[in-house]
Every structure is written in C-alpha cells, then in structure tokens.
Design an enzyme around this catalytic site. Structure first.
Site, short mmCIF file in Angstrom:
data_model
loop_
_atom_site.label_atom_id
_atom_site.label_comp_id
_atom_site.label_asym_id
_atom_site.label_seq_id
_atom_site.Cartn_x
_atom_site.Cartn_y
_atom_site.Cartn_z
N ALA A 66 -5.85 7.65 -0.23
CA ALA A 66 -6.54 6.57 0.64
C ALA A 66 -6.28 6.92 2.15
O ALA A 66 -5.41 7.79 2.54
CB ALA A 66 -5.94 5.17 0.32
N GLY A 112 -4.54 7.60 -3.84
CA GLY A 112 -5.45 7.07 -4.19
C GLY A 112 -6.38 8.15 -4.85
O GLY A 112 -7.29 7.97 -5.90
N GLU A 115 -5.28 8.38 -8.04
CA GLU A 115 -5.79 7.28 -9.03
C GLU A 115 -7.19 7.44 -9.35
O GLU A 115 -7.47 6.80 -10.45
CB GLU A 115 -5.36 6.02 -8.22
CG GLU A 115 -3.87 5.95 -8.04
CD GLU A 115 -3.45 4.67 -7.10
OE1 GLU A 115 -3.76 4.76 -5.67
OE2 GLU A 115 -2.79 3.68 -7.43
N GLU A 135 2.92 7.46 -2.59
CA GLU A 135 2.87 6.29 -1.96
C GLU A 135 4.34 6.04 -1.39
O GLU A 135 4.74 5.30 -0.18
CB GLU A 135 2.44 5.02 -2.75
CG GLU A 135 0.94 5.31 -2.66
CD GLU A 135 0.29 6.07 -3.70
OE1 GLU A 135 1.03 7.07 -4.08
OE2 GLU A 135 -0.94 5.78 -4.08
#
Ligand code: DAK
Length: 258
Positions: A66, A112, A115, A135
């Site tokens: 992200a 992300g 993911e 993370e």
C-alpha cells in the site's frame, strides 16, 4: 476507458491489467484501488473476457505494498474504515470475481502487493520475485486479508513466522511452501500466464464461475462448502454451457463455449 494508474490490453479472451506506477514501485494508492475495481468490474460483466492477468509495470516490482505516504498519519477509525473498504473494493472483489484472475508476479510483492496476489486465483512468479508481509515492521498488521489468506495458502505456522519476522521470501521458497503455483524466468512470465489463461478459456465460463464460488465457500466460516458445491453443481445442469459441453462430447467434436 483510460486510467491514470493502469494499462489494460485485451488479446482474444485474455485481459491484461498492468499497475502502472513504476516510480513508486506500483504502490497501491486509493485511486489505483478504485481503478482496479472499475477495470475488474467491467471485465466481470464482459462476455468477451475469459481470464484476467494482473501484473506490475517495470522490471522491479509487482506491487511494493500500500502507498505508505497515504496511510502514514491515519487514525484508528480511518485505518479500520479503509481496511474494510479496500477489502470490499479490491481484495474480496477479486477473490469472488466470476472470471479467474492470474497474478503475474514480476518482482517485489510486499504488504498489500502480496495480499493482492493472494486474492487472485492463481499465482505465477518470475525468478526475481520477492514476497513478504513487512507490515509489522511499520507498526501495523496486514489489513487487506493477509493474515487470513497467507495462513490458508501456506499454513498457520509458516504464515505467523512470515508476518512476525516481516521477512521476504524468494521465488523458489515461495514455490516450495505453496505460495505460488509456478516459477519461470522474467522473460517467460507473460507467456506462462497466457498459456494457463488459454487453457482455461477452452472450458466453460459458467462452470468456472461455479467452481470459483464453490472453492471459495470452503474458506468462509459460516458457509458449508459441500452444500454450496451441490447447489452450484445442480445449477450447471440448467446452463447453455452444459448443453454445449455434453452435446460436443456425444458428437465427437470440441466444445465451443464462446
Ligand atoms: N509506498 C510508497 N512508495 C513506495 C513504496 C510504498 N509501499 N515502496 C517503494 N516506494 C517508493 C520509494 O519511496 C521510492 O520513491 P522515491 O524515494 O524514489 O521518490 C521508490 O518507490 C523506489 O523505492 P526504493 O528507492 O526504496 O527502492 P529499493 O530498490 O532501494 O528498495 C523495496 C525496494 C521494495 C525493498 C523498498 O522500496 C521498500 O522496502 N518499500 C516499502 C515496502 C513496504 O514496506 N511496503 C508497505 C507494506 S505495508 C491499510 C491496509 C493495508 C495496508 C495499509 C493500510 N488500510 C486499510 C489503511 C498495507 C500496508 C502495506 O502494504
């Protein structure tokens, strides 16, 4: 439709979506998530799309996570709300798409980014791919389904180790632990994904949509996967694809589902 952060290209029944922010290693900002949702939703409704391939622009990264600049000063409420929204718009959305989505992992797939690959139905990595959930090194946990999908794919113990250590794994290790289906050289990545996509496109899109729904159901806590499988199996008998598939077999010809 043109996008600010995506390139799309269709050849036959295969749609390729390239996340195109190479200077930021294709980090997922809000706009990119919205655009991916739009492109995938359009593909889902388009009869001329059989399979979607998602990849990253440039030679270095699939998606490096992200966009850290966007969430650096989020509050608890903003974090919770955005995790839920992101999961609906992109990660759960891909998982439940009626068309198979293949992740072509061409470099870093972190946070992300990993993911995103785990929401896809099939993952193919190039030998230079590096995958991880960093993370916890940033003071958060994976918030786009990573705690769940990583454990489903590689088992709870290995998932916990990857999440706690924030370590990256190389493509070979990712293959060994079942995180990716295939490893190929960077030059062969697109071709390998297209090969898989072409095989899928020969089969019934309606049956494939039912198979996606049934396999997914086994991973939803309050759903009985076997019950959903029975329902989806039954539905197949009412489809034009079933008529075409069985007629073609009896007439000793190849089925034409398109
Ligand atoms: N976000 C924004 N920019 C990024 C980025 C990222 N995730 N990753 C890389 N970049 C940018 C760098 O800032 C740099 O930009 P400039 O400085 O040139 O302007 C450019 O991309 C090139 O990166 P590097 O110079 O760092 O390249 P290197 O080859 O040296 O290193 C690297 C490559 C991938 C090892 C390194 O860039 C790196 O460690 N990147 C960060 C990886 C990471 O920690 N990703 C985030 C994981 S956390 C949420 C839900 C979920 C999440 C967050 C919020 N909510 C619902 C709110 C998920 C979070 C994550 O994904």
């Amino acid at each position: 439709m043109s996008y600010n952060n995506l390139l799309t290209e269709r050849e036959g029944l295969i749609l390729k979506i390239t996340i195109n922010r190479p200077k930021q290693l294709n980090a997922l900002n809000k706009e990119t998530i919205q655009e991916l949702n739009h492109a995938l939703d359009t593909a889902n409704k388009d009869q001329d799309v059989g399979v979607v391939i998602v990849t990253g622009s440039g030679e270095k990264a699939f998606v490096a996570g992200a966009d850290i600049k966007e969430f650096a000063d989020f509050s608890i409420n903003e974090g919770t709300e955005l995790a839920a929204k992101g999961q609906d718009l992109l990660f759960n959305f891909i998982q439940n798409l009626k068309k198979p989505v293949i992740a072509a992992i061409n470099g870093f797939a972190l946070g992300g980014g990993l993911e995103l690959t785990m929401s896809c139905h099939i993952r193919v990595a190039s030998t230079n791919a590096r995958m991880g959930l960093p993370e916890t090194s940033l003071g958060v946990i994976p918030g786009y389904g990573g705690t769940q999908r990583l454990a489903q794919l590689i088992g709870k113990g290995r998932a916990m180790e990857m999440i706690f250590t924030a370590d990256m794994v190389k493509a070979e290790r990712a293959y060994e632990i079942g995180l990716v289906n295939h490893i190929v050289s960077p030059e062969e990545l697109t071709q390998k994904c297209e090969e898989i996509a072409s095989k899928i496109c020969r089969n019934s899109p309606m049956a494939i949509a039912s198979a996606i729904c049934s396999v997914n159901a086994g991973f939803v806590a309050n759903l009985d996967g076997l019950k959903i499988e029975i329902e989806e199996f039954g539905k197949c008998f009412g489809t034009s694809d079933f008529k075409e598939g069985t007629s073609a077999f009896l007439e000793k010809r190849k089925a034409n589902f398109n």
